[in-house]
Write a protein that holds these residues in place. Structure first.
Motif, PDB file in Angstrom:
ATOM      1  N   ARG A 188      -8.661  -5.802 -42.951  1.00  0.00           N
ATOM      2  CA  ARG A 188      -8.598  -4.113 -42.749  1.00  0.00           C
ATOM      3  C   ARG A 188      -8.826  -3.848 -41.679  1.00  0.00           C
ATOM      4  NH1 ARG A 188     -12.650  -4.272 -47.360  1.00  0.00           N
ATOM      5  NH2 ARG A 188     -11.525  -3.744 -49.177  1.00  0.00           N
ATOM      6  N   THR A 225      -2.986   3.157 -50.117  1.00  0.00           N
ATOM      7  CA  THR A 225      -2.821   1.747 -50.075  1.00  0.00           C
ATOM      8  C   THR A 225      -2.243   1.218 -51.320  1.00  0.00           C
ATOM      9  OG1 THR A 225      -4.349   1.519 -48.215  1.00  0.00           O
ATOM     10  CG2 THR A 225      -3.436  -0.506 -49.359  1.00  0.00           C
ATOM     11  N   TYR A 284      -4.594  -3.900 -57.625  1.00  0.00           N
ATOM     12  CA  TYR A 284      -4.500  -2.545 -57.109  1.00  0.00           C
ATOM     13  C   TYR A 284      -4.352  -1.506 -57.939  1.00  0.00           C
ATOM     14  CZ  TYR A 284      -3.844  -4.828 -52.490  1.00  0.00           C
ATOM     15  OH  TYR A 284      -4.253  -5.257 -51.447  1.00  0.00           O
TER      16      TYR A 284
END
Length: 172
Positions: free
Chosen positions: A75, A95, A147
């Motif tokens: 990150r 994201t 995700y």
């Protein structure tokens, strides 16, 4: 229900790490065989290179799919650590959504490609390429699930953890 699945998840995570270690060990052993045959016996062999490449591909994608934790992901820690929980939640959603969409859109085409590659074989070991590339399907599905989970958590109000430089380490 989720508490009863935690020990199973921890056990599976340890087994995934074991598989990754075995692949890395095999890759190193094959690399040493390649060096010995090339420089000691002056007899270059191609199958060792092929196995090294295949194991590297599987190491990276298998590791990213099943071993790497969210806290291990790369990150922009300077930005990520400087913002509050609400901004981290927004960043997680911003994201996650495009990644979920892109992986989901690419999945059918990649599945078609992997199944098509059964007609091709590797040069030395004659392995079908659909075996070689099948790890991408597992990686893509794992990324979609990861995700989706992160996005759901962020939308429910749980912010991803802030980076703490005092706890940074080698992953151990």
């Amino acid at each position: 229900m989720l508490r009863s699945l935690k020990p199973l998840g921890a056990w599976l995570a340890r087994r995934a790490e074991n598989v990754l270690v075995l692949m890395l060990g095999a890759m190193f052993a094959v690399f040493l065989v390649q060096i010995v045959f090339r420089y000691v016996f002056n007899l270059p062999i191609g199958w060792t290179h092929e196995i090294s490449v295949l194991l590297w591909l599987w190491l990276v994608l298998f590791g990213a799919a099943f071993v790497t934790r969210e806290s291990d992901e790369i990150r922009f820690d300077i930005i990520y650590g400087a913002v509050g929980p609400k901004a981290r939640r927004v960043m997680a959603v911003v994201t996650a959504v495009p990644l979920i969409v892109l992986y989901t859109i690419s999945l059918p085409a990649m599945a078609d490609y992997v199944s098509f590659m059964k007609v091709e074989r590797t040069a030395y070991l004659k392995l079908p390429f659909n075996w070689v590339y099948s790890i991408y399907i597992a990686f893509a599905v794992a990324a979609i699930v990861r995700y989706l989970w992160l996005c759901t958590q962020a939308l429910r109000g749980k912010a991803p953890e802030a980076f703490d430089p005092t706890k940074a380490g080698s992953g151990v």
